[in-house]
Design a protein around this motif. Structure first.
Motif, mmCIF file in Angstrom:
data_model
loop_
_atom_site.group_PDB
_atom_site.id
_atom_site.type_symbol
_atom_site.label_atom_id
_atom_site.label_comp_id
_atom_site.label_asym_id
_atom_site.label_seq_id
_atom_site.Cartn_x
_atom_site.Cartn_y
_atom_site.Cartn_z
ATOM 1 N N GLN A 263 -4.986 -16.156 -6.685
ATOM 2 C CA GLN A 263 -3.406 -16.301 -6.085
ATOM 3 C C GLN A 263 -2.719 -17.332 -6.828
ATOM 4 O O GLN A 263 -1.510 -17.193 -7.026
ATOM 5 N N GLN A 264 -3.321 -18.761 -7.217
ATOM 6 C CA GLN A 264 -2.180 -19.578 -7.796
ATOM 7 C C GLN A 264 -1.827 -19.084 -9.172
ATOM 8 O O GLN A 264 -0.893 -19.280 -9.698
ATOM 9 N N HIS A 265 -2.717 -18.172 -9.828
ATOM 10 C CA HIS A 265 -2.215 -17.615 -11.119
ATOM 11 C C HIS A 265 -1.408 -16.421 -11.031
ATOM 12 O O HIS A 265 -1.406 -15.592 -11.973
ATOM 13 N N GLY A 266 -1.030 -15.938 -9.705
ATOM 14 C CA GLY A 266 -0.333 -14.842 -9.718
ATOM 15 C C GLY A 266 -1.032 -13.429 -9.815
ATOM 16 O O GLY A 266 -0.428 -12.477 -10.003
ATOM 17 N N LEU A 267 -2.166 -13.553 -9.948
ATOM 18 C CA LEU A 267 -2.976 -12.186 -9.892
ATOM 19 C C LEU A 267 -3.310 -11.607 -8.375
ATOM 20 O O LEU A 267 -3.234 -12.312 -7.526
ATOM 21 N N LYS A 268 -3.705 -10.239 -8.480
ATOM 22 C CA LYS A 268 -3.816 -9.504 -7.411
ATOM 23 C C LYS A 268 -5.150 -10.136 -6.630
ATOM 24 O O LYS A 268 -5.980 -10.951 -7.195
ATOM 25 N N VAL A 269 -5.217 -10.064 -5.222
ATOM 26 C CA VAL A 269 -6.707 -10.407 -4.584
ATOM 27 C C VAL A 269 -7.778 -10.019 -5.092
ATOM 28 O O VAL A 269 -8.661 -10.790 -5.544
ATOM 29 N N GLN A 270 -7.848 -8.639 -5.587
ATOM 30 C CA GLN A 270 -8.981 -8.235 -6.374
ATOM 31 C C GLN A 270 -8.614 -7.348 -7.570
ATOM 32 O O GLN A 270 -7.146 -6.556 -7.527
ATOM 33 N N PRO A 271 -9.306 -7.530 -8.827
ATOM 34 C CA PRO A 271 -8.721 -6.721 -9.919
ATOM 35 C C PRO A 271 -8.851 -5.014 -9.580
ATOM 36 O O PRO A 271 -9.608 -4.752 -8.811
ATOM 37 N N ASP A 272 -7.966 -4.483 -10.363
ATOM 38 C CA ASP A 272 -7.935 -3.078 -10.230
ATOM 39 C C ASP A 272 -9.378 -2.636 -10.919
ATOM 40 O O ASP A 272 -10.100 -3.352 -11.496
ATOM 41 N N VAL A 273 -9.670 -1.213 -10.802
ATOM 42 C CA VAL A 273 -10.887 -0.552 -11.463
ATOM 43 C C VAL A 273 -10.648 0.452 -12.317
ATOM 44 O O VAL A 273 -9.914 1.308 -11.748
ATOM 45 N N PRO B 230 -18.993 9.877 -6.755
ATOM 46 C CA PRO B 230 -18.932 10.139 -5.276
ATOM 47 C C PRO B 230 -17.964 9.754 -4.525
ATOM 48 O O PRO B 230 -17.704 8.527 -4.716
ATOM 49 N N ASP B 231 -17.188 10.446 -3.702
ATOM 50 C CA ASP B 231 -16.192 9.979 -2.684
ATOM 51 C C ASP B 231 -16.475 8.905 -2.013
ATOM 52 O O ASP B 231 -15.669 7.753 -1.817
ATOM 53 N N GLN B 232 -17.824 8.740 -1.409
ATOM 54 C CA GLN B 232 -18.024 7.806 -0.406
ATOM 55 C C GLN B 232 -18.135 6.509 -1.355
ATOM 56 O O GLN B 232 -17.763 5.265 -0.634
ATOM 57 N N ALA B 233 -18.680 6.474 -2.492
ATOM 58 C CA ALA B 233 -18.713 5.145 -3.328
ATOM 59 C C ALA B 233 -17.087 4.801 -3.402
ATOM 60 O O ALA B 233 -16.622 3.463 -3.497
ATOM 61 N N LEU B 234 -16.279 5.486 -3.841
ATOM 62 C CA LEU B 234 -14.796 5.269 -4.172
ATOM 63 C C LEU B 234 -14.082 4.692 -2.943
ATOM 64 O O LEU B 234 -13.403 3.580 -3.058
ATOM 65 N N ALA B 235 -14.459 5.412 -1.659
ATOM 66 C CA ALA B 235 -13.835 4.665 -0.608
ATOM 67 C C ALA B 235 -14.137 3.364 -0.452
ATOM 68 O O ALA B 235 -13.517 2.616 0.329
ATOM 69 N N GLN B 236 -15.391 2.781 -0.952
ATOM 70 C CA GLN B 236 -15.713 1.362 -0.588
ATOM 71 C C GLN B 236 -14.720 0.569 -1.239
ATOM 72 O O GLN B 236 -14.786 -0.729 -1.249
ATOM 73 N N LEU B 237 -14.022 0.919 -2.154
ATOM 74 C CA LEU B 237 -13.103 0.224 -2.904
ATOM 75 C C LEU B 237 -11.591 0.201 -2.342
ATOM 76 O O LEU B 237 -10.618 -0.034 -2.944
ATOM 77 N N ASP B 238 -11.671 0.416 -1.149
ATOM 78 C CA ASP B 238 -10.628 0.746 -0.399
ATOM 79 C C ASP B 238 -9.424 -0.516 -0.427
ATOM 80 O O ASP B 238 -9.749 -1.545 -0.464
ATOM 81 N N GLY B 239 -8.077 -0.053 -0.760
ATOM 82 C CA GLY B 239 -7.156 -1.025 -1.019
ATOM 83 C C GLY B 239 -7.104 -1.473 -2.418
ATOM 84 O O GLY B 239 -5.970 -2.233 -2.719
ATOM 85 N N ARG B 240 -8.035 -1.095 -3.298
ATOM 86 C CA ARG B 240 -7.716 -1.516 -4.706
ATOM 87 C C ARG B 240 -7.311 -0.132 -5.570
ATOM 88 O O ARG B 240 -7.834 0.892 -5.290
#
Ligand code: NAP
Length: 279
Positions: free
Chosen positions: A123-133, A143-153
């Protein structure tokens, strides 16, 4: 509680013992790509002294990082490297394991209390909460269900000209970008160009030996972080940090080397620059 000075610096010489926490975070990897149109790509592995990064699990037969090398102190450094990433580069195989509940983690910058400092640091360094993938895959068997676990990224799939159009359309309908980065397979240079075009400045490569080969062959890896657990595992079926052929040896320059003095996790933490890169 480990001592504050439980790492012995071996290279560069002349340094005092230091703490594990913060060791890699201090590198500011997200700021090392100096030119505006560049990205720092860094890879990270843990291996035994005889070079095993993964062995078949005795129950499932599936290749996994053996418990005999994985350890929380190396994991802390893995997390510090993740904290500095705009994007994590991974393989479709990882998502297939995730769908079966066999993956090591959820590609996060750790969400537990032990890693709260890393979330704050981002946060202090201006990066997103989690890295993109970014996921590399030829088969597009993800598998779709595995991708769904990265919801919001943000997820990007990188594939080749051989990719199945129906599968591309499927992922596109889920809001996932599929980028074509090679003829037969993803090629390192085209991948790097796509990462730069997407605006990434730091990319953390956490896939296995096949993705690593594609990137080393194309000379796009800037840094290699290699933890060597001081044990010998043996076994004829194993992965090392790179499988297959490359045109010429990739020469490395040692940047730093530390001995972990904790008896329960004796290991060496090495950081290399790949020769030919200016970062
Ligand atoms: N000890 C460690 O530090 C460490 C680190 C990483 C991984 N590992 C272990 O190493 C083993 C192998 O890992 P992995 O399967 O992730 O690694 P990998 O061998 O790099 O990747 C395998 C999959 O990635 C896709 N892929 C690889 N190169 C590609 C390219 N150039 N273009 C398009 N797709 C490409 C393919 O997916 P498709 O089949 O979908 O085409 C392939 O099946 C696992 O057991 C893992 O746990 C250990």
């Amino acid at each position: 509680m480990p001592a504050m000075s439980d790492l012995l610096p071996l290279f560069p010489t002349g340094q005092s013992p230091c703490a594990l926490h913060g060791l890699y975070l201090a590198l500011n990897l997200h700021r090392q790509a100096v030119k505006s149109d560049d990205v720092l790509i860094y890879a990270n592995y843990i291996a035994s002294v005889d070079g095993r990064i993964s062995l078949p699990d005795t129950g499932s037969g599936e290749f996994m990082v053996p418990a005999s090398i994985a350890n929380p102190r190396d994991w802390r450094l893995y997390q510090e490297l993740a904290a500095q990433a705009d994007v994590m580069l991974t393989s479709a195989r990882y998502f297939r394991q995730l769908a079966q509940g066999k993956a090591q983690d959820l590609l996060p910058v750790g969400t537990g209390k032990a890693y709260a400092d890393l979330a704050e640091w981002r946060q202090q360094h201006g990066l997103k909460v989690q890295p993109d993938v970014v996921i590399l895959s030829n088969s597009l068997n993800i598998p779709d269900q595995a991708l769904a676990q990265l919801d919001g990224r943000r997820i990007i799939i990188c594939s080749s000209e051989q990719a199945d159009d129906k599968k591309i359309n499927h992922f596109t309908s889920l809001g996932i970008n599929v980028l074509i980065c090679g003829r037969q397979a993803v090629e390192g240079k085209r991948l790097k160009t796509q990462l730069i075009q997407a605006g990434y400045r730091s990319a953390y490569m956490i896939a296995g030996p096949e993705v690593h080969r594609s990137l080393i062959q194309a000379q796009v890896v800037d840094r290699l972080f290699l933890t060597t657990r001081l044990n010998i595992l043996a076994g004829n079926a194993f992965h090392s940090i790179l499988n297959g052929d490359i045109d010429a040896p990739a020469e490395l320059k040692l940047l730093s080397l530390y001995l972990d003095q904790q008896p329960s996790s004796a290991q060496l933490f090495a950081q290399y620059a790949l020769r030919g890169t200016n970062k």
